[in-house]
Write a protein that holds these residues in place. Structure first.
Motif, mmCIF file in Angstrom:
data_model
loop_
_atom_site.group_PDB
_atom_site.id
_atom_site.type_symbol
_atom_site.label_atom_id
_atom_site.label_comp_id
_atom_site.label_asym_id
_atom_site.label_seq_id
_atom_site.Cartn_x
_atom_site.Cartn_y
_atom_site.Cartn_z
ATOM 1 N N LEU A 2 42.286 -97.724 10.420
ATOM 2 C CA LEU A 2 42.269 -98.340 11.742
ATOM 3 C C LEU A 2 40.935 -99.043 11.981
ATOM 4 O O LEU A 2 39.919 -98.680 11.375
ATOM 5 C CB LEU A 2 42.510 -97.280 12.808
ATOM 6 N N PRO A 3 40.909 -100.029 12.878
ATOM 7 C CA PRO A 3 39.673 -100.796 13.084
ATOM 8 C C PRO A 3 38.459 -99.940 13.415
ATOM 9 O O PRO A 3 37.344 -100.214 12.942
ATOM 10 C CB PRO A 3 40.043 -101.736 14.230
ATOM 11 N N THR A 6 36.252 -98.621 10.497
ATOM 12 C CA THR A 6 35.669 -99.561 9.546
ATOM 13 C C THR A 6 34.145 -99.588 9.652
ATOM 14 O O THR A 6 33.546 -99.152 10.645
ATOM 15 C CB THR A 6 36.200 -100.983 9.791
ATOM 16 N N TRP A 9 33.026 -101.716 12.654
ATOM 17 C CA TRP A 9 33.006 -101.025 13.949
ATOM 18 C C TRP A 9 31.706 -100.234 14.112
ATOM 19 O O TRP A 9 31.079 -100.239 15.175
ATOM 20 C CB TRP A 9 34.217 -100.102 14.052
ATOM 21 N N LEU A 64 34.677 -107.549 12.024
ATOM 22 C CA LEU A 64 35.714 -106.600 12.442
ATOM 23 C C LEU A 64 37.096 -107.228 12.318
ATOM 24 O O LEU A 64 38.054 -106.574 11.861
ATOM 25 C CB LEU A 64 35.460 -106.148 13.882
ATOM 26 N N GLU A 67 38.081 -107.083 8.716
ATOM 27 C CA GLU A 67 38.426 -105.731 8.269
ATOM 28 C C GLU A 67 39.706 -105.215 8.927
ATOM 29 O O GLU A 67 40.433 -104.409 8.334
ATOM 30 C CB GLU A 67 37.264 -104.781 8.547
ATOM 31 N N ALA A 68 39.989 -105.687 10.148
ATOM 32 C CA ALA A 68 41.237 -105.301 10.824
ATOM 33 C C ALA A 68 42.426 -106.111 10.315
ATOM 34 O O ALA A 68 43.562 -105.889 10.758
ATOM 35 C CB ALA A 68 41.082 -105.485 12.330
ATOM 36 N N LEU A 465 42.422 -105.894 16.984
ATOM 37 C CA LEU A 465 41.032 -105.470 16.810
ATOM 38 C C LEU A 465 40.811 -104.028 17.256
ATOM 39 O O LEU A 465 39.876 -103.370 16.799
ATOM 40 C CB LEU A 465 40.099 -106.398 17.595
ATOM 41 N N GLY A 467 43.488 -101.789 17.163
ATOM 42 C CA GLY A 467 44.457 -100.979 16.437
ATOM 43 C C GLY A 467 45.574 -100.434 17.296
ATOM 44 O O GLY A 467 46.165 -99.402 16.962
#
Length: 512
Positions: A2-3, A6, A9, A64, A67-68, A465, A467
């Motif tokens: 989940l964001p 990461t 985040w 982010l 990565e999301a 962003l 999740g």
């Protein structure tokens, strides 16, 4: 992953905990700030440069988004793949405005032509019956675009409170009224109750065969047919209520302003969709807005966002956006069902300028809350009154953002107070209060379509962003279930306060 799990985040949390430069200093530190933070899309300027987020923080937010896997979620949404995990559904509202797929809009456009041509009898009034997304979107469309239209007047009745329907009756001639009943499931309590009362009203006023004066718009056409309704416009189960104005739910605009206006609305939305799906992250208007929204709410802990429409035609935009944003992203669990350890959607609220300046702006300028504000304005007026009206309107709009940012220094306040220190404290303004301004060159169906598609894409991007799943609304469903029990007089098992209120109102024996 989940964001919030990461590395991006974690970096953003560190950046949020560090001292923040004032926005006016950011303009000096980042010479290209105005350009990079003010994208222009199809006649609309999106100026985010006054919001408290630096270029370095925007780069981290873009990290982010990567990565999301935001771009993959875009593609799923556009392709009609499953994006609503809890209900295992696609969300196909974007496809409704794609010219390649627009053939399914033909029944809607044909129905609008028939009504405007008098083929369903004389129609000078439409009473549109729905609630939530079945009413907020169509109401916004006809209120914003219907002032110079030649079709029937539209009266929207959403609330179960009989006063709402009574007002529509008072404004309409039953002999020349057509009813539009919108319910995705065709089981919505408020809508079916209001529809029955509207049919009773037609019958009481000697309108022959009242049911023939109804157009049902639903994803459950068999239920409308079972109710005896002949004129039915279906829409897909995969189109959520708050995203449904692009479907047959938008029929009132097509009747009021004509099929061409409705198609122009779709064209404008599709233009924004193309921008959203093809523009790099840091130049993408909906994505920029979404990244800043997440930064403000999840990282800086600012729980609200005020939205002020500086154009009377857009007075219904704030309540429309309340549903779009809070029903979509007002969640406390991630899309996999796990609890989220941060605030999600901001509480959307707002009003109409310049009315709001004389009501709530005192708090915005000098109160203890420093949450972001968003202004929406239109460069060209529709009215033919003295141009001073629009000049003053826009001057007030731009002045609010400038004053929120600059404030008034202690030295300036002391001079303003002629040396009175206590008065100077009252006249001082801290400044550095962030705002965004969205400026449309004019308010046409195409521009409104683009604006609403921007807000949809922004809401979806923010959901990715964070999740969360923006396409379910189980909180709304819970409220409906409890209301049905209470309406049936089932008070057993409720808290003492609720039982006492039911008794005080005499509702135990109500039979819905």
């Amino acid at each position: 992953m989940l964001p919030h799990q990461t590395t991006a985040w974690s970096l953003l949390r560190k950046l949020a905990q560090a001292p923040q430069l004032p926005v006016l200093e950011l303009f000096h530190e980042e010479p290209d700030r105005l350009t990079t933070m003010s994208p222009k899309v199809d006649g609309i300027v999106f100026d985010f440069s006054k919001l408290p987020v630096s270029g370095m923080q925007m780069q981290a937010l873009a990290g982010l988004a990567i990565e999301a896997d935001l771009s993959a979620w875009w593609r799923k949404l556009a392709a009609g793949e499953v994006v609503n995990q809890s209900e295992q559904r696609a969300a196909t509202h974007m496809q409704l405005r794609d010219p390649k797929l627009r053939a399914e809009q033909a029944p809607l456009l044909e129905m609008a032509r028939k009504v405007r041509a008098g083929e369903l009898g004389p129609v000078r009034h439409l009473i549109h019956i729905g609630i939530g997304g079945s009413a907020l979107g169509p109401h916004l469309l006809v209120d914003a675009l219907g002032t110079r239209s030649d079709g029937p007047e539209v009266h929207v009745a959403a609330n179960i409170d009989g006063a709402a329907l009574a007002r529509a009756f008072a404004a309409a001639d039953p002999a020349e009224t057509l009813l539009i009943a919108v319910s995705k499931t065709f089981t919505t309590q408020e809508t079916l109750t209001n529809l029955k009362s509207a049919l009773d009203w037609l019958q009481a006023n000697d309108v022959p065969d009242p049911i023939s004066r109804v157009i049902a718009v639903t994803a459950a056409p068999e239920k409308a047919r079972a109710a005896g309704i002949e004129h039915i416009l279906p829409f897909a189960e995969s189109v959520g209520g708050r995203y449904s104005l692009w479907s047959a739910v938008g029929l009132p605009l097509a009747i009021r302003s004509g099929p061409d206006a409705f198609e122009a609305l779709l064209d404008g939305a599709h233009a924004m969709d193309r921008h959203f799906l093809s523009t790099p992250l840091l130049a993408n208007a909906p994505v920029l807005a979404a990244m800043i929204d997440v930064w403000q709410a999840a990282f800086l802990g600012k729980p609200t966002r005020g939205i002020f429409a500086y154009d009377e035609r857009l007075r219904l935009l704030p309540p429309y956006l309340q549903q779009l944003e809070m029903e979509s992203n007002g969640k406390s669990v991630a899309r996999d069902g796990t609890p989220l350890p941060f605030p999600t959607a901001a509480i959307s609220w707002g009003g109409t300028g310049t009315d709001a300046q004389h009501a709530v702006f005192q708090l915005l300028h000098q109160g203890t809350h420093t949450d972001p504000i968003e202004f929406v304005a239109v460069g060209k007026p529709e009215h033919s009154l003295d141009p001073i009206h629009h000049k003053l309107l826009l001057a007030n709009c731009f002045a609010q953002g400038a004053a929120l940012l600059r404030g008034r220094t202690a030295k300036e306040a002391l001079a303003e107070a002629k040396g009175d220190a206590a008065l100077a404290s009252a006249k001082g303004f801290p400044g550095n209060r962030g705002s965004a301004t969205i400026l449309l060159d004019e308010l046409t169906p195409a521009r409104l379509g683009a604006l609403l598609a921007f807000y949809e894409a922004r809401t979806f991007s923010a959901a990715v962003l964070m999740g969360v799943n923006p396409f379910d609304q189980w909180g709304v469903e819970l409220g409906k279930q409890v209301a049905n029990k209470l309406a049936a007089g089932e008070t057993a098992g409720f808290d003492p306060s609720t039982e006492a209120l039911m008794q005080a109102a005499g509702l135990q024996d109500v039979n819905p």
